[in-house]
Design an enzyme around this catalytic site. Structure first.
Site, PDB file in Angstrom:
ATOM      1  N   ASN A   7     -14.226   8.951  -9.428  1.00 31.64           N
ATOM      2  CA  ASN A   7     -13.267   7.853  -9.304  1.00 31.64           C
ATOM      3  C   ASN A   7     -13.963   6.744  -8.519  1.00 31.64           C
ATOM      4  O   ASN A   7     -14.019   6.782  -7.285  1.00 31.64           O
ATOM      5  CB  ASN A   7     -12.003   8.318  -8.595  1.00 31.64           C
ATOM      6  CG  ASN A   7     -10.948   7.225  -8.479  1.00 31.64           C
ATOM      7  OD1 ASN A   7     -11.166   6.086  -8.888  1.00 31.64           O
ATOM      8  ND2 ASN A   7      -9.808   7.562  -7.909  1.00 31.64           N
ATOM      9  N   LYS A  14     -15.032   8.396  -5.067  1.00 33.13           N
ATOM     10  CA  LYS A  14     -14.504   9.733  -4.789  1.00 33.13           C
ATOM     11  C   LYS A  14     -15.012  10.686  -5.868  1.00 33.13           C
ATOM     12  O   LYS A  14     -15.138  10.300  -7.031  1.00 33.13           O
ATOM     13  CB  LYS A  14     -12.973   9.721  -4.784  1.00 33.13           C
ATOM     14  CG  LYS A  14     -12.359   8.881  -3.687  1.00 33.13           C
ATOM     15  CD  LYS A  14     -10.838   8.893  -3.774  1.00 33.13           C
ATOM     16  CE  LYS A  14     -10.220   8.021  -2.702  1.00 33.13           C
ATOM     17  NZ  LYS A  14      -8.743   7.987  -2.783  1.00 33.13           N
ATOM     18  N   ARG A 163     -12.172   8.469 -14.014  1.00 36.68           N
ATOM     19  CA  ARG A 163     -10.906   7.746 -14.001  1.00 36.68           C
ATOM     20  C   ARG A 163     -11.185   6.283 -14.337  1.00 36.68           C
ATOM     21  O   ARG A 163     -12.020   5.632 -13.714  1.00 36.68           O
ATOM     22  CB  ARG A 163     -10.264   7.823 -12.614  1.00 36.68           C
ATOM     23  CG  ARG A 163      -8.939   7.059 -12.548  1.00 36.68           C
ATOM     24  CD  ARG A 163      -8.603   6.618 -11.142  1.00 36.68           C
ATOM     25  NE  ARG A 163      -7.345   5.885 -11.106  1.00 36.68           N
ATOM     26  CZ  ARG A 163      -7.004   5.060 -10.124  1.00 36.68           C
ATOM     27  NH1 ARG A 163      -7.819   4.863  -9.098  1.00 36.68           N
ATOM     28  NH2 ARG A 163      -5.859   4.428 -10.147  1.00 36.68           N
ATOM     29  N   HIS A 252      -1.032   4.714 -12.504  1.00 35.06           N
ATOM     30  CA  HIS A 252      -0.815   6.052 -11.913  1.00 35.06           C
ATOM     31  C   HIS A 252      -0.509   7.088 -12.991  1.00 35.06           C
ATOM     32  O   HIS A 252       0.162   8.089 -12.732  1.00 35.06           O
ATOM     33  CB  HIS A 252       0.341   6.034 -10.891  1.00 35.06           C
ATOM     34  CG  HIS A 252       0.072   5.229  -9.667  1.00 35.06           C
ATOM     35  ND1 HIS A 252       1.064   4.516  -9.025  1.00 35.06           N
ATOM     36  CD2 HIS A 252      -1.060   5.016  -8.958  1.00 35.06           C
ATOM     37  CE1 HIS A 252       0.551   3.895  -7.972  1.00 35.06           C
ATOM     38  NE2 HIS A 252      -0.742   4.183  -7.902  1.00 35.06           N
ATOM     39  N   HIS A 306       6.208   8.192  -7.676  1.00 35.85           N
ATOM     40  CA  HIS A 306       4.898   8.261  -7.014  1.00 35.85           C
ATOM     41  C   HIS A 306       4.896   7.241  -5.877  1.00 35.85           C
ATOM     42  O   HIS A 306       4.886   6.030  -6.113  1.00 35.85           O
ATOM     43  CB  HIS A 306       3.794   7.949  -8.025  1.00 35.85           C
ATOM     44  CG  HIS A 306       2.401   7.936  -7.451  1.00 35.85           C
ATOM     45  ND1 HIS A 306       1.474   8.913  -7.720  1.00 35.85           N
ATOM     46  CD2 HIS A 306       1.780   7.055  -6.616  1.00 35.85           C
ATOM     47  CE1 HIS A 306       0.344   8.634  -7.093  1.00 35.85           C
ATOM     48  NE2 HIS A 306       0.510   7.519  -6.409  1.00 35.85           N
ATOM     49  N   LEU A 307       4.919   7.744  -4.634  1.00 37.07           N
ATOM     50  CA  LEU A 307       5.007   6.864  -3.470  1.00 37.07           C
ATOM     51  C   LEU A 307       3.816   7.089  -2.551  1.00 37.07           C
ATOM     52  O   LEU A 307       3.732   8.093  -1.847  1.00 37.07           O
ATOM     53  CB  LEU A 307       6.310   7.127  -2.695  1.00 37.07           C
ATOM     54  CG  LEU A 307       7.618   6.999  -3.483  1.00 37.07           C
ATOM     55  CD1 LEU A 307       8.799   7.335  -2.594  1.00 37.07           C
ATOM     56  CD2 LEU A 307       7.764   5.605  -4.083  1.00 37.07           C
ATOM     57  N   ASN A 309       0.365   4.343  -0.868  1.00 39.03           N
ATOM     58  CA  ASN A 309       0.182   2.934  -0.507  1.00 39.03           C
ATOM     59  C   ASN A 309       0.504   2.068  -1.721  1.00 39.03           C
ATOM     60  O   ASN A 309       1.026   0.971  -1.607  1.00 39.03           O
ATOM     61  CB  ASN A 309      -1.242   2.678  -0.028  1.00 39.03           C
ATOM     62  CG  ASN A 309      -1.351   1.361   0.706  1.00 39.03           C
ATOM     63  OD1 ASN A 309      -0.552   1.049   1.587  1.00 39.03           O
ATOM     64  ND2 ASN A 309      -2.334   0.551   0.324  1.00 39.03           N
ATOM     65  N   ARG A 339       1.554  -4.565  -1.259  1.00 38.35           N
ATOM     66  CA  ARG A 339       1.862  -5.375  -2.446  1.00 38.35           C
ATOM     67  C   ARG A 339       3.339  -5.738  -2.472  1.00 38.35           C
ATOM     68  O   ARG A 339       4.184  -4.974  -2.020  1.00 38.35           O
ATOM     69  CB  ARG A 339       1.498  -4.613  -3.727  1.00 38.35           C
ATOM     70  CG  ARG A 339       0.043  -4.258  -3.830  1.00 38.35           C
ATOM     71  CD  ARG A 339      -0.219  -3.441  -5.093  1.00 38.35           C
ATOM     72  NE  ARG A 339      -1.515  -2.769  -5.024  1.00 38.35           N
ATOM     73  CZ  ARG A 339      -1.801  -1.635  -5.638  1.00 38.35           C
ATOM     74  NH1 ARG A 339      -0.869  -1.036  -6.387  1.00 38.35           N
ATOM     75  NH2 ARG A 339      -2.984  -1.092  -5.524  1.00 38.35           N
ATOM     76  N   ASP A 380       1.372   1.943   7.122  1.00 38.95           N
ATOM     77  CA  ASP A 380       1.382   3.395   7.232  1.00 38.95           C
ATOM     78  C   ASP A 380       2.795   3.809   7.649  1.00 38.95           C
ATOM     79  O   ASP A 380       3.279   3.408   8.715  1.00 38.95           O
ATOM     80  CB  ASP A 380       0.359   3.861   8.268  1.00 38.95           C
ATOM     81  CG  ASP A 380       0.186   5.378   8.284  1.00 38.95           C
ATOM     82  OD1 ASP A 380       1.203   6.089   8.304  1.00 38.95           O
ATOM     83  OD2 ASP A 380      -0.967   5.845   8.281  1.00 38.95           O
ATOM     84  N   ARG A 382       3.993   6.449   8.796  1.00 39.72           N
ATOM     85  CA  ARG A 382       4.086   7.159  10.074  1.00 39.72           C
ATOM     86  C   ARG A 382       4.214   6.170  11.226  1.00 39.72           C
ATOM     87  O   ARG A 382       5.008   6.362  12.158  1.00 39.72           O
ATOM     88  CB  ARG A 382       2.875   8.070  10.262  1.00 39.72           C
ATOM     89  CG  ARG A 382       2.834   9.240   9.289  1.00 39.72           C
ATOM     90  CD  ARG A 382       1.488   9.907   9.274  1.00 39.72           C
ATOM     91  NE  ARG A 382       0.440   9.009   8.770  1.00 39.72           N
ATOM     92  CZ  ARG A 382      -0.806   9.392   8.487  1.00 39.72           C
ATOM     93  NH1 ARG A 382      -1.172  10.645   8.687  1.00 39.72           N
ATOM     94  NH2 ARG A 382      -1.684   8.524   8.026  1.00 39.72           N
ATOM     95  N   GLY A 428       1.486  10.477  -1.205  1.00 38.26           N
ATOM     96  CA  GLY A 428       1.525  10.599   0.257  1.00 38.26           C
ATOM     97  C   GLY A 428       2.895  10.488   0.883  1.00 38.26           C
ATOM     98  O   GLY A 428       3.324  11.361   1.644  1.00 38.26           O
ATOM     99  N   GLU A 431       5.539  13.022  -0.900  1.00 42.29           N
ATOM    100  CA  GLU A 431       5.370  14.436  -0.557  1.00 42.29           C
ATOM    101  C   GLU A 431       5.682  14.745   0.893  1.00 42.29           C
ATOM    102  O   GLU A 431       6.115  15.860   1.214  1.00 42.29           O
ATOM    103  CB  GLU A 431       3.928  14.869  -0.855  1.00 42.29           C
ATOM    104  CG  GLU A 431       3.557  14.821  -2.330  1.00 42.29           C
ATOM    105  CD  GLU A 431       2.068  15.006  -2.551  1.00 42.29           C
ATOM    106  OE1 GLU A 431       1.410  15.642  -1.680  1.00 42.29           O
ATOM    107  OE2 GLU A 431       1.539  14.520  -3.563  1.00 42.29           O
TER     108      GLU A 431
END
Length: 503
Positions: A7, A14, A163, A252, A306-307, A309, A339, A380, A382, A428, A431
């Site tokens: 990727n 990656k 990818r 995605h 799909h959540l 960034n 975005r 982020d 968190r 991210g 989940e």
């Protein structure tokens, strides 16, 4: 079969080496969604800051079999690792690793981290990585080096899966790469200027470094090829579509395809809510019961969320995507980490005419400085939750906007599908963020969607149902595994070729 997954991003690369079991006959034309091969991740890594003087590589060599739901950076369970840091001196410019790197520039630190009860060795390299060729050479060296390697030679790699973000309308299925495919990918560069060029660079470098090994392109847009015209067309002059290819493409796709297939299997197997289709609720009785409920007798209608960034949502009708939130570019849809998501297109003209912003500057702001970050300065989740705990009103507003927009899409896609069997959260945030999921699913009982607060708060890296016993719609958290989906696509292409050659 050993498959290397690549990727390539604009400044990163990656990779993951997966060993996947071929079908018993070695010949199949079965869809990759229907494949159930066992597999193991042998190694995984990421090269970052390519072209920067402070480049780095993190490589993980897995010592025991890795579970299907894992990906780089998993954080559930307990595992022992060895950290090995290699600090490259500025005057060393070779791409490959020498024995001296492993003996003169290593420091080891035995410690424990959370990772799915898997044992792995972690290698970190810090050096200037001048381009993607250097990054790929470094990754190849790590895969076969004495200490970090999992193969004796790169000749053991059977195929390479790449990818590719944008396949356009002409590349709508995974395909063996040849000159024609590379030309078509390049022709789609204007549709994905930030993604397709580095994707193509990764392909070209792989062909150079691994001669004779088949390369397969797997497209983010492929899963969305079934979207009908009324959903993918924009209300612009029709010539814009014919001449300039302006339409909704969606992204995605490998993630949505993976969790769709996983969710269909889980729901059909009655896991999580078997008591609604069977008189008994015991696991053994449900497993042995041959009477299938209605959702098990047909293809399912799902909304996949799909959540990360980047965020996208899909309406999936009987296994086929019929609408998705992202558009011609990944900028559209719900509010994301940096975005904007959907917005009035006239805003750009207004800002150009009334400020000093150029179109180029605004494009950068819309993609990199907006979304959650634009509202509260953080992308982020968190950090956002921590700030909300301290009374930060803008952080609270950002979370409310984010969950409100996702809730709207779920409502809209429920109308599109007519009936919904399951909602699937992945990536991210999807989940790991129970608070965000709770807000998204609140006040949706009118649509038959109710979650169990305790189930929602449970921490696990395994697929899990979080709906209440009264919910008419299944709600699942399913960790995505895009690398495994790409590997399945590669295997499908290779075995289909083998099948055709035999015939």
């Amino acid at each position: 079969m050993k498959i290397l997954i690549i990727n390539a991003g604009s400044s990163s690369l990656k990779y993951q080496l997966i060993e996947i079991q071929e079908s018993e006959s070695g010949l199949t034309k079965t869809s990759p969604n229907n494949m159930s091969q066992s597999h193991r991740v042998m190694a995984a890594g990421v090269v970052e800051r390519i072209g920067d003087t402070e480049g780095s590589l993190i490589h993980k060599k897995f010592v025991v079999e890795k579970k299907p739901s894992d990906s780089i950076g998993d954080s559930i369970g307990q595992a022992n690792i060895t950290d090995i840091d290699i600090y490259n001196s500025e005057n060393r410019n070779q791409d490959e690793l020498s024995a001296k790197d492993f003996h003169d520039h290593i420091k080891k630190d035995q410690k424990s981290i959370n990772c799915q009860n898997n044992t792995f060795e972690k290698f970190t390299i810090k050096k200037t990585i001048k381009d993607h060729r250097a990054a790929m050479h470094l990754a190849a060296s790590m895969l076969s080096a004495h200490d970090s390697g999992v193969i004796c030679s790169t000749d053991e790699i059977d195929a390479i899966g790449h990818r590719v973000v944008q396949g356009g309308e002409q590349l709508n299925a995974s395909i063996r790469i040849d000159d024609g495919v590379k030309k078509a990918i390049k022709e789609n560069n204007p549709l994905a200027p930030l993604h397709n060029p580095p994707n193509l660079t990764g392909i070209e470098v792989a062909e150079e470094l691994f001669p004779g090994i088949p390369n397969v392109a797997v497209f983010d847009t492929e899963f969305h090829k079934t979207i009908p015209p009324q959903a993918y067309m924009y209300a612009l002059p029709y010539d814009f579509y014919l001449k300039y290819r302006v339409r909704r493409y969606g992204f995605h796709g490998t993630s949505h395809k993976y969790v769709t297939a996983t969710a269909e299997n889980l729901i059909k197997n009655n896991r999580g809510r078997g008591e609604k289709c069977n008189k008994t609720t015991s696991h053994e009785s449900k497993a042995n019961n041959s009477d299938l409920c209605s959702s098990e007798k047909r293809e399912l209608n799902l909304i996949t969320v799909h959540l990360g960034n980047g965020c996208s949502i899909c309406a999936v009708k009987q296994g086929r995507c019929v609408d998705t939130s992202m558009g011609m570019t990944p900028l559209a849809g719900v509010m994301m980490g940096t975005r904007t998501g959907d917005m009035d297109p006239a805003i750009q003209r207004y800002l150009i005419e009334n400020t000093n912003f150029t179109p180029e500057a605004l494009d950068s702001i819309f993609n990199k400085e907006s979304g959650l970050k634009g509202i509260c300065g953080m992308n982020d989740m968190r950090d956002i939750h921590a700030a909300i705990g301290k009374g930060d009103k803008l952080a609270e507003l950002a979370l409310e906007m984010f969950t409100y927009q996702i809730k709207k899409y779920i409502g809209a896609y429920t109308a599109v599908l007519g009936s919904v069997d399951g909602i699937v959260f992945t990536a991210g945030i999807g989940e790991n963020d129970a608070a965000a999921r709770a807000k998204i699913c609140s006040n949706l009982s009118g649509l038959g969607i109710e979650i169990d607060a305790d189930k929602n708060k449970e921490l696990s890296s395994e697929p899990r149902a979080i709906h209440s016993v009264n919910s008419k719609v299944d709600v699942w958290v399913i960790p995505t595994n895009e690398e495994l989906q790409i590997a399945k696509e590669v295997l499908h292409v290779m075995e289909s070729e083998q099948h055709e050659n035999v015939i």
